[in-house]
Design an enzyme around this catalytic site. Structure first.
Site, PDB file in Angstrom:
ATOM      1  N   GLU A  24     -18.402   9.986 -12.957  1.00  0.00           N
ATOM      2  CA  GLU A  24     -18.700   8.614 -12.531  1.00  0.00           C
ATOM      3  C   GLU A  24     -20.204   8.375 -12.429  1.00  0.00           C
ATOM      4  OE1 GLU A  24     -16.405   6.694 -12.822  1.00  0.00           O
ATOM      5  OE2 GLU A  24     -14.716   8.064 -12.697  1.00  0.00           O
TER       6      GLU A  24
ATOM      7  N   PRO B 148       2.443   4.946   1.025  1.00  0.00           N
ATOM      8  CA  PRO B 148       3.041   5.351   2.302  1.00  0.00           C
ATOM      9  C   PRO B 148       2.008   5.920   3.264  1.00  0.00           C
ATOM     10  CG  PRO B 148       4.234   6.330   0.456  1.00  0.00           C
ATOM     11  CD  PRO B 148       3.018   5.687  -0.108  1.00  0.00           C
ATOM     12  N   GLY B 149       2.247   5.665   4.528  1.00  0.00           N
ATOM     13  CA  GLY B 149       1.424   6.298   5.559  1.00  0.00           C
ATOM     14  C   GLY B 149       0.046   5.715   5.744  1.00  0.00           C
ATOM     15  N   THR B 150      -0.191   4.526   5.219  1.00  0.00           N
ATOM     16  CA  THR B 150      -1.518   3.950   5.371  1.00  0.00           C
ATOM     17  C   THR B 150      -1.617   3.039   6.583  1.00  0.00           C
ATOM     18  OG1 THR B 150      -0.790   2.390   3.690  1.00  0.00           O
ATOM     19  CG2 THR B 150      -2.321   4.094   3.014  1.00  0.00           C
ATOM     20  N   GLY B 151      -0.547   2.970   7.356  1.00  0.00           N
ATOM     21  CA  GLY B 151      -0.631   2.221   8.603  1.00  0.00           C
ATOM     22  C   GLY B 151      -0.109   0.803   8.529  1.00  0.00           C
TER      23      GLY B 151
ATOM     24  N   GLY C 161       0.814  -1.206   0.000  1.00  0.00           N
ATOM     25  CA  GLY C 161       0.000   0.000   0.000  1.00  0.00           C
ATOM     26  C   GLY C 161       0.843   1.249   0.000  1.00  0.00           C
TER      27      GLY C 161
ATOM     28  N   THR D 188       3.025  -0.322   9.103  1.00  0.00           N
ATOM     29  CA  THR D 188       3.826  -0.591  10.280  1.00  0.00           C
ATOM     30  C   THR D 188       2.935  -0.746  11.507  1.00  0.00           C
ATOM     31  OG1 THR D 188       5.475   0.845   9.289  1.00  0.00           O
ATOM     32  CG2 THR D 188       5.832   0.209  11.565  1.00  0.00           C
TER      33      THR D 188
END
Ligand SMILES: Nc1ncnc2c1ncn2[C@@H]1O[C@H](COP(=O)(O)OP(=O)(O)OP(=O)(O)O)[C@@H](O)[C@H]1O
Ligand SMILES: [Zn+2]
Length: 640
Positions: A417, A196-199, A194, A201
C-alpha cells in the site's frame, strides 16, 4: 404455565388408561370371587348348585344358585359345555381375547395418539408460554429492563461515526414532541450493517439506554415458524406492543432471517417467510414516524435483504459498523479493562497494535481471557503476560476469519500500500492521495474502479498512464522488497483494474497510435449487433494485446523506478502504516518526511465507503484478506 399444562396432560392420560384398563380386564374378575379347583367345580355342577357359567377363554366364572361367585381355570375338557347344558346350567361365553391390556391398546391407541398430538400442538402454539391461553401469534420480543444493566454510549467504543449517526435518534426519543413540532422527519428504522461481533446489539441497546426508553429485542429467526401466518401475527403483535410502550426501541437481530429477498427461496419460495416479511413492510408503512417507535435492525448480509426493506420510510438509515482500527481497539480495550484489575505494566496501546483484525467481541473476549489467566495462577491483577497469553488463545480461535492477518501478511500489505501511495503522490497526474490503510475489512472498495466510471470522468491519456503506474506500484513494491518468488496474490485486484483501463485505452478511446481510432471493444466481446458483422482479424488482435501489455509494462516500470528513487520515503511510510494502520493524506506526507503524524487521525474515514463496500463483498471475498486490504485503498485517490 407450560409445566402445569404438561402435568395436567399426563394426569388426564393416566386416569384415562386406568379407567379403560379396569373396564376391559375387569368384567367378571373385578367382582370379588373365590377360586375353585376344577374337580370341585364339576362336583358343584353335578350336585346342581350352579346357576350360570361364563366362559372367557380358559377362565370360567361360576355363579351358584345361592348367589356366590367362584372362578376356576378350564383344563382341555371339550365336553364341559355339553355337560353343563345337559345339567340345565346357563352357559355364557365372552369372545376370545388377548390380555386386557393389549386389547385396550389396540382399541384406544388411535385416540391416545390424537390426544397427544393435540396437546403437543397446543403447547407449541403457546409460543414459549408467553402471555395468554391462546397466545398463538404472540410476539416473542423480550423487553430488556434497566435491571439487565443499562448500556450507554460510553460502553460502546471505537465506532464513533456510527454513534454520531445514532445521536439524532436518541435526541428524538428523548423528546419526540420537539421534533414533530418542527416538522422534522425522523427515520422509522435504522439498519446496522457489519460483521459479527462489532457491537451492533450493544449499539442498539445504548440508544435505548441513552434515551431512557424501553428496549425490545427479537431475532429475525423468531418470526420464522412452521405455521403459515404465525410469523405475520407475531409481527403485528410486536408492533402493537411497541406502540403501547412508545417511545421505545425495537431491535430485530439477524433481520436477514425474515428479510431475504422474496421469491428466491428453494422450491418456489417460502410462503410463511414471505407473509411475515410482507407484514413487516405493511407495519413499517403503517405507523407514523412521530409515534416514537424506532426499529433498529442488524445484519451482516445486507446484500441478501429484500430491496423493499431498504426503501425510504422503512430502514432508510443505514449505518455501517466496521471492525475497529488501532485506536478503536485501544478504546474498546479500555472500556472492558475498566471491569478488571489491571496491573501497572499493561499497555493497552501495545495490545491494540498487536491485534489487527480483532472485532469488538474478540477484544472483550481477550480481556476476559486475560483475567481468567491471571485468576488461574492466583494473581490479584492482570499483567501484560496474561494479555499476551490470552491474545494467542483468542487469535487461534479467530484465525479462521479472513479478518485476522498474520504479521507477515501485515508487513507485505504495508509495503504494498505504501508503494501505491508513494507512486500516487510522486506522479503529477494522479489525484491527490488522501488516505492509506492496511486495516483488513470484510468489504472492499476495489470494485468502484469500473470502466463506466472512468467514461464519465473523461480521463486523459497521461492521467491514465499514471493511474496504471500507481496501480502496478503494489506489485512492484512486493517484488522490490521480497523478490519475484514471494509476490502475493494480493495484487489481483490491481491487475484487474489496470488491465481494464489499458484495454479501454487501446480498444475504445483511440489512445494507441498503432491501433488508431477504431472501437474494437464490441467486436472483441463477440457482439456485432451494431458493427454489422465487423470482426477483428487475428493480426489486429495480436496487435491489440501487444499494445495493452506495453501500456501495463510501461506503468510497472515507472512504478518500480519511483520506488527506487524514493525508497527511503516508501520505507518510512510502510513502517508508519504498520504502526498506525490508517493514515490520512496529511499524515502520509508527514510520515514520509520522517515526522510523527498528528494525533487527529482518529477513525480516519472508517465508515466512509459504506455503500460501495457492501456492493463489493461478493467479488473480493475469495481473494482473501491481502487482496481486500489492497483493494480497499486502491480506488480512493481517484474518487475524490
Ligand atoms: N465497539 C464495542 N465497544 C465495546 N464493546 C464491544 C464493542 N463491540 C463489541 N463489543 C463487545 O462484544 C460483545 C458482542 O457484541 P454485540 O453482540 O453487540 O455484537 P454484534 O455486532 O451484535 O454481533 P452479532 O452480529 O454476532 O450479533 C458486546 O457485548 C461487547 O462486550
Ligand atoms: Zn494494490
Amino acid at each position: 404455565m407450560n409445566n402445569a399444562r404438561n402435568i395436567a396432560f399426563w394426569v388426564v392420560l393416566l386416569l384415562l388408561i386406568l379407567a379403560l384398563f379396569n373396564l376391559f380386564s375387569g368384567g367378571a374378575s373385578s367382582v370379588s370371587s373365590r377360586s375353585l379347583s376344577w374337580s370341585d367345580f364339576i362336583e358343584q355342577v353335578d350336585s346342581g348348585r350352579v346357576a350360570s357359567v361364563t366362559l372367557d377363554g380358559e377362565r370360567v366364572t361360576i355363579r351358584t344358585k345361592d348367589g356366590g361367585t367362584f372362578s376356576t381355570v378350564k383344563p382341555g375338557d371339550e365336553q364341559i359345555t355339553e355337560k353343563l347344558v345337559n345339567k340345565g346350567v346357563e352357559v355364557q361365553a365372552t369372545p376370545q381375547q388377548q390380555s386386557g391390556f393389549m386389547s385396550l391398546i389396540s382399541l384406544w391407541l388411535p385416540f391416545i395418539v390424537l390426544i397427544g398430538v393435540w396437546f403437543f400442538f397446543m403447547n407449541r402454539m403457546q409460543g414459549g408460554g408467553k402471555g395468554g391461553a391462546m397466545g398463538f401469534g404472540k410476539s416473542r420480543a423480550k423487553l430488556l429492563t434497566e435491571k439487565q444493566g443499562r448500556v450507554t454510549f460510553d460502553d460502546v467504543a471505537g465506532i464513533d461515526e456510527a454513534k454520531e449517526e445514532l445521536e439524532e435518534i436518541v435526541e428524538f426519543l428523548r423528546n419526540p414532541q420537539k421534533f414533530s413540532r418542527l416538522g422534522g422527519k425522523i427515520p422509522k428504522g435504522a439498519l446496522l450493517v457489519g460483521p459479527p461481533g462489532t457491537g451492533k446489539t450493544l449499539l442498539a441497546r445504548a440508544i435505548a439506554g441513552e434515551a431512557g426508553v424501553p428496549f425490545f429485542t427479537i431475532s429475525g429467526s423468531d418470526f420464522v415458524e412452521m405455521f403459515v401466518g404465525v410469523g405475520a401475527s407475531r409481527v403485528r403483535d410486536m408492533f402493537e406492543q411497541a406502540k403501547k410502550n412508545a417511545p421505545c426501541i425495537v431491535f430485530i437481530d439477524e433481520i436477514d432471517a425474515v428479510g431475504r429477498a422474496r421469491g428466491v427461496g428453494m422450491g418456489g419460495g417460502n410462503d410463511e417467510r414471505e407473509q411475515t416479511l410482507n407484514q413487516l413492510l405493511v407495519e413499517m408503512d403503517g405507523f407514523e414516524a412521530n409515534e416514537g417507535v424506532i426499529i433498529v435492525a442488524a445484519t451482516n448480509r445486507k446484500d441478501v435483504l429484500d430491496p423493499a426493506l431498504l426503501r425510504p420510510g422503512r430502514f432508510d438509515r443505514q449505518i455501517t459498523v466496521g471492525n475497529p482500527d488501532i485506536k478503536g481497539r485501544e478504546k474498546i480495550l479500555s472500556v472492558h479493562a475498566r471491569k478488571v484489575p489491571i496491573g501497572p505494566d499493561v499497555d493497552l496501546r501495545t495490545i491494540a497494535r498487536g491485534s489487527p483484525g480483532f472485532s469488538g467481541a474478540d477484544l472483550a473476549n481477550l480481556v476476559n481471557e486475560a483475567a481468567l489467566t491471571a485468576a488461574r495462577v492466583g494473581r490479584r491483577f492482570v499483567t501484560m503476560a496474561d494479555f499476551e497469553h490470552a491474545k494467542d488463545k483468542v487469535m487461534m480461535g479467530a484465525e479462521r476469519r479472513s479478518m485476522v492477518m498474520s504479521q507477515e501478511d501485515k508487513e507485505m500489505t504495508a509495503y504494498h500500500e505504501a508503494g501505491h501511495a508513494i507512486v500516487g503522490i510522486k506522479l503529477p497526474k494522479c489525484d491527490p492521495v488522501y488516505k492509506a490503510t492496511i486495516m483488513p475489512r470484510g468489504a472492499a472498495l476495489g470494485m468502484v474502479m469500473s470502466l463506466p466510471e472512468m467514461d464519465r470522468h473523461s480521463w486523459h491519456k497521461d492521467q491514465m498512464r499514471d493511474r496504471i503506474a500507481m496501480g502496478m506500484a503494489g506489485k512492484a513494491a512486493e517484488i522490490k522488497k521480497w523478490g519475484e518468488d514471494r509476490v502475493s496474490s494480493g495484487a489481483s485486484g490491481d491487475i484487474q483494474m489496470v488491465t481494464s483501463v489499458a484495454r479501454a485505452m487501446v480498444m475504445r478511446w483511440g489512445m494507441s497510435d498503432k491501433i488508431g481510432n477504431i472501437d474494437y471493444s464490441e467486436a472483441a466481446s463477440g457482439y456485432d449487433g451494431n458493427t454489422g458483422g465487423f470482426s477483428v482479424s487475428a493480426e489486429t488482435k495480436r496487435l491489440i494485446e501487444a499494445e495493452v501489455k506495453a501500456i501495463v509494462d510501461e506503468g510497472y516500470a515507472k512504478a518500480f523506478q519511483i520506488l527506487t528513487e524514493f525508497e527511503e520515503e516508501w520505507e518510512r511510510l510502510a513502517q508508519g502504516l504498520l504502526e498506525y494502520e490508517t493514515l490520512t493524506g496529511d499524515e502520509i506526507r508527514k510520515v514520509m518526511a520522517g515526522e510523527k503524524p498528528g494525533d487527529d487521525s482518529d477513525d480516519a474515514g472508517q465508515n466512509a465507503e459504506s455503500e460501495i463496500s457492501v456492493a463489493a463483498i461478493p467479488r473480493t471475498r475469495s481473494r482473501g484478506p491481502r487482496a481486500e486490504a489492497a483493494q480497499a485503498e486502491d480506488p480512493e485517490p481517484s474518487a475524490p
